[in-house]
Structure formats: C-alpha cells, structure tokens
Design an enzyme around this catalytic site. Sequence first.
Site, PDB file in Angstrom:
ATOM      1  N   ASP A 225       0.805  -1.228   0.000  1.00  0.00           N
ATOM      2  CA  ASP A 225       0.000   0.000   0.000  1.00  0.00           C
ATOM      3  C   ASP A 225       0.841   1.284   0.000  1.00  0.00           C
ATOM      4  OD1 ASP A 225      -2.782   1.220   0.782  1.00  0.00           O
ATOM      5  OD2 ASP A 225      -1.413   2.042   2.276  1.00  0.00           O
ATOM      6  N   GLU A 293       1.277  -0.791  -5.028  1.00  0.00           N
ATOM      7  CA  GLU A 293       0.398   0.339  -5.368  1.00  0.00           C
ATOM      8  C   GLU A 293       1.232   1.615  -5.375  1.00  0.00           C
ATOM      9  OE1 GLU A 293      -3.340   2.972  -3.741  1.00  0.00           O
ATOM     10  OE2 GLU A 293      -1.617   2.523  -2.493  1.00  0.00           O
TER      11      GLU A 293
HETATM   12  C1  GLC Z   1      -3.756   3.532  -0.270  1.00  0.00           C
HETATM   13  C2  GLC Z   1      -5.087   2.865  -0.076  1.00  0.00           C
HETATM   14  C3  GLC Z   1      -6.067   3.863   0.460  1.00  0.00           C
HETATM   15  C4  GLC Z   1      -5.567   4.355   1.793  1.00  0.00           C
HETATM   16  C5  GLC Z   1      -4.151   4.916   1.683  1.00  0.00           C
HETATM   17  C6  GLC Z   1      -3.512   5.076   3.029  1.00  0.00           C
HETATM   18  O1  GLC Z   1      -3.771   4.476  -1.266  1.00  0.00           O
HETATM   19  O2  GLC Z   1      -5.508   2.278  -1.266  1.00  0.00           O
HETATM   20  O3  GLC Z   1      -7.350   3.330   0.599  1.00  0.00           O
HETATM   21  O4  GLC Z   1      -6.422   5.348   2.302  1.00  0.00           O
HETATM   22  O5  GLC Z   1      -3.313   4.062   0.947  1.00  0.00           O
HETATM   23  O6  GLC Z   1      -3.207   3.836   3.585  1.00  0.00           O
END
Ligand code: GLC
Length: 602
Positions: A225, A293
């Site tokens: 993440d 991500e």
């Molecule tokens: C990522 C997740 C999102 C979250 C953020 C902080 O972008 O997909 O949902 O709020 O990280 O963890």
Amino acid sequence: MRIVGVILATLLAQQASAQLADVDWWKTTTFYQVYPRSFKDSNANGIGDLEGITLKLDHFVDIGIGGVWLSPVFKSPMKDFGYDVSDFREIDPIFGTMADFEELAQGCKDRGLKLVLDFVPNHSSDEHVWFNKSIAREDPYTDYYTWRDPKGINETSGEPIPPNNWLSVFGGSAWEYNEEREQFYLHQFVAGQPDLNYRNPLVVTEMEDILRFWMDKGADGFRLDAIPHLMEDQTFPDEPPSNDPEFTPDQWGSLSHIYTADLPELYPIIYGFRKVVDEKQEELGRQMVMMVEAYTSLENTMKYYGEGDVKGAHFPFNFEFITNVNNETTASELKEIIDRWQNALPSGAWSNWVIGNHDRTRVASRFGRDFSIAAITMGQLLPGTAITYNGEEINMEDTWISWADTVDPQGCQAGPEFYEKFSRDPVRTPYQWDDSVYAGFTIPDSEKPWLPVNGNYEELNLAAQKQEENSPYAIYKKLTAMRKDMNAVKSGQLGTSTVGENIFVFTRYLQSADEKSVLVVVNLAENEVNADLTGVPTLRSGAMITYHVGVNSSYTAGQELSPSSVNVPARGSLVFLYTNAASTTVLASLLLVFSVILSLLH
Ligand code: GLC
C-alpha cells in the site's frame, strides 16, 4: 513432404509449450480485490467480515478468478477503514478472528484460489503500541516514527508551528503536534496514521517480520500500500506550489511533492521486501506474489520491477485505465497509452491491467455501462495479469452518498463543499448479490449496512445477471475462461492498431495454425461504426473471423464473418477468434510446390 509439415507443426507446438512452462500462476490469473467491509456480512451487524467472504468463496470459482486480494483485515481503529493498523499480526474483531482467517485461507486452498493480503508499510495507527512507546521516547521505539520540533510558536494563537508546509494526502497539514512528546509527528494520510520511519533499520526489520508472519499463516503474497510515500527528504524543506488551480491551498494537489514522494531511497526497501518474499517462497515451496500500489510517473513505476539483477515487485499496478483513459480518449490515444506502457516495461517484466479499486470512481461510473465492459475486456485480454475490483463483474456503479452519511476520512476532511470530489464512499457500498433487502449483503433485520446500498440493486445484482444471457457477469465469465483456456491470451504477441478515428483494435496472436488468435475491436464513438478490419497488420490476409463475446453485439457466438465489414456497437467492444497462420496443410502444400520447383530446376 507430409513429414516436413509434421515436423514444422511439432516445432511450432514445442515453441508454444516452452513459453508456457515459465508462466507462473500469478501471471495468467485474474486478481479480484475484495473490500471486506462491503462484501458479505455474516453476523448482521451491517459490516462485511471474513466469514462472509468464506461463505462466498464459490463465487470466485464461478467467475473464474484465481487470486483473492483482501483490503486490510488487521486490527484497526478504522480511522481509514483498516488502512490504519494498530496490530499488524491480529485480525480486527469487526472482521472476525484468526480462526476465521485460517478457515478462509483453507477454503481458498481447497478451491485452488490464492490469497493475497494488503500490507500497509508506510504507517501504523496512532493506537499501535509502537506509537505509544515512541511518544514516551521508550527505546527502541523513539525513532520508529518521524518526529520534528515545532518551527516556533504562533504569537497570536500560542500554538506550535509545524516544521514545514507539507500536506496530508487527505488535506490539511501533514504534521500533528503531540503534547506529551512536545514534538510534531508526520502523517501523510490522516492524523491517526503516523508515518513509520524507514531510515530506522529496526522499522524495516519489524515490517519484514510481519511479511514472514502472514506467509506462514497461509498468505500467497501481498499488495503493498501507498509505497511512493515511504520516505521523505531528511532536510525537511518546504514543498513548492504545484500552481494547479484545481486545488485549494490546504489540498494535497496544491503542492509539488518533490520531498515527500518517490524518493530514490525507497526502492531498495521494496527490493528488500521481495527478498523476504522469495526466501519464504523457497522455504514453504509456494509461489508468492508481490504487487505494488504506486500512483506515480511511468518512469518511477517501472523502478518497482527491480534494478539490474535485483528483483522488486512481481509488478507495480498499471493504473493507465484509471488515470489516463477517459471519455474523451480517442482511438489513437488509447493505442498510444497501451503501447507506451508495454514499451516502458523492462526486459522480462510482466504486465498487468487494473480497471478499478476501492479508491477510485467505479469503472461503470467513469465510462458508462457499455464502455466499462470494453475496458474490462481490454484488461482481461491485453498481455499480463488482470485485476478486478469487487462488483466490476456485474458492472456495479457508484452510489451517491449524502454529506451526513459520509464516513471516508478523505471525504470528511474535504468538508461539505468538496466532499463529493474526494469521498471514496461511493465506490465502497455493499456488493449487490440479489434483489432482497440490502441486496443480500446482510439479512433483512440486521443493522443498517455501514454505507447505503445502491438504489439500483433490484435491477442490478448478481442473481439477476445469472439469468441473463449476455449480462456483464456472463461476459466477464467468458473473458476469464479465455484467460484460462487460450494460449493466445496467456502468451500471444500483442498487435495494436486503429481503424479510422474511432476504432481501436488489438490482437493477441500466435504463429500457429492449430490454435486460435484473438482480435478485440473497441469503438470509442457514441454511434455504431462499420469497420473494415482487413488492413489490421496482425490479421492474416484472407483470414475469416469468428465472433466470440461482446457488448450489444448483433452477432451470435460462433458466427463466422469477413473482417471487411464489422458492425461495432457504440462505446462497445467485440472479441473475435481467428487463425493467424496458414494451416499446416497449406504450409505443406507450399513446401511441396517449392520442392517441385526446385526439382524442375535441377
Ligand atoms: C492507499 C489505499 C487507500 C488508503 C491509503 C492510506 O492508497 O488504497 O485506501 O487510504 O493508501 O493507507
């Protein structure tokens, strides 16, 4: 001469299977992201849970996906609905128990499904024990987070002034003052998500141990993440303005994030995580996967694959369909977007296509009900791994949520004037299983679901689509079946082209007479287009095409037609099968003619 034909055919077949032998499960499958709070509620409290997911495991098998990725289910005060973790090794009671997790993992295993967890390394919750010890300057936790002294004291308010102008992704200062420690801590997301300090090797070790823990528990890998935020410039300079008029000064987009995102030091941390994953893979004899991500430039995205011989993620998410494709995109732009991504891949790197997720407007709301299916079709049939967000397989749409019902911190932080632009609640509403009360997400006399069910559920739901012949669900199943059954989709070459202004075409072709190649035709116009596809470079001249699946098509599955006149529905896509190489009998005849000519010449 027959023998030559047979030899040729065998050689071609061998070439195809040699390619396939290297294809690992994570390459050919579809990953399906489950947002656990909204998938299925088993205990009638209005919030989805692990047991609910276990109850629905057969749905995954039915729709032909192979990997289930769960958004975080760890212990959390839910200030960012699970992305604020207060114990990385515990399941939050709202989702169930560790036994429920084990049951789910076993259920997946029994069905040949892989289970991937969300790993949130950038921050913990402010309720994590590490953070409390860090506040108290209790070693070794003192520097587990990024602490800074105030820049001074505001003379009028008497309040401490934050160390610099950095902003939280969710809006407002990225610094929160802690009275007890008399320092500010950094939080790139909400104040309840203090940023972990990756300059401290102990933090890296802690997080690597957590990866090991979950692989031992049965996880087959991770989605990592918010990775670009992992590290910040250690001299803490102010960030320059982005000069983007779309954002107010307290919104994240108003600054250019040159000191808080994409720092070169973060990539080795990811390569280190990969090493841990590979070591466990070796130890447990189970192929793992690591997906990253990162919303960033193409150039930075590619760095996540690794550097030289050092491996990084199996793949960083490809968000092109989310960030670069829109309703104004032309056929040639779409071709360019796809080619640019494919050409940017480092040698040997595996591609992937993400269509949506829990942070971005649903594909059906972004592109409309028809083009959303065209996008899903492309995501399934372009080279690489496909990634689906739960509900996409039935074309679920965003749900309008009032300010009063808004719970997403990104929406709440934006305030009543701007919340609709930022809130992610609309994409997170309960899965629409059937037309019963609460769409079958929970039982009728349960508590109200944590977010309202979309008003369209009586018409748009899984049960209804199971009855319909060409429903989004039926199309989705045909596409995932193609990923499983067809070598052209697993390992075929990609050819992209455009026909006229509005038609984008791609082929996945094999140099084989015995196996089908795939032709996908996408219409970006608002009206039906009759297209002559005979000039498509990777379509063998003279080849007939057989209709397979599509949106609003006038053709029936199995229908054979000439590519010279194809009616492509408005904003739709059609998938055809064809044979790319002349059959071996034709090849054999050609060789025969050739050898006759040769013998005549002698
Ligand atoms: C990522 C997740 C999102 C979250 C953020 C902080 O972008 O997909 O949902 O709020 O990280 O963890």
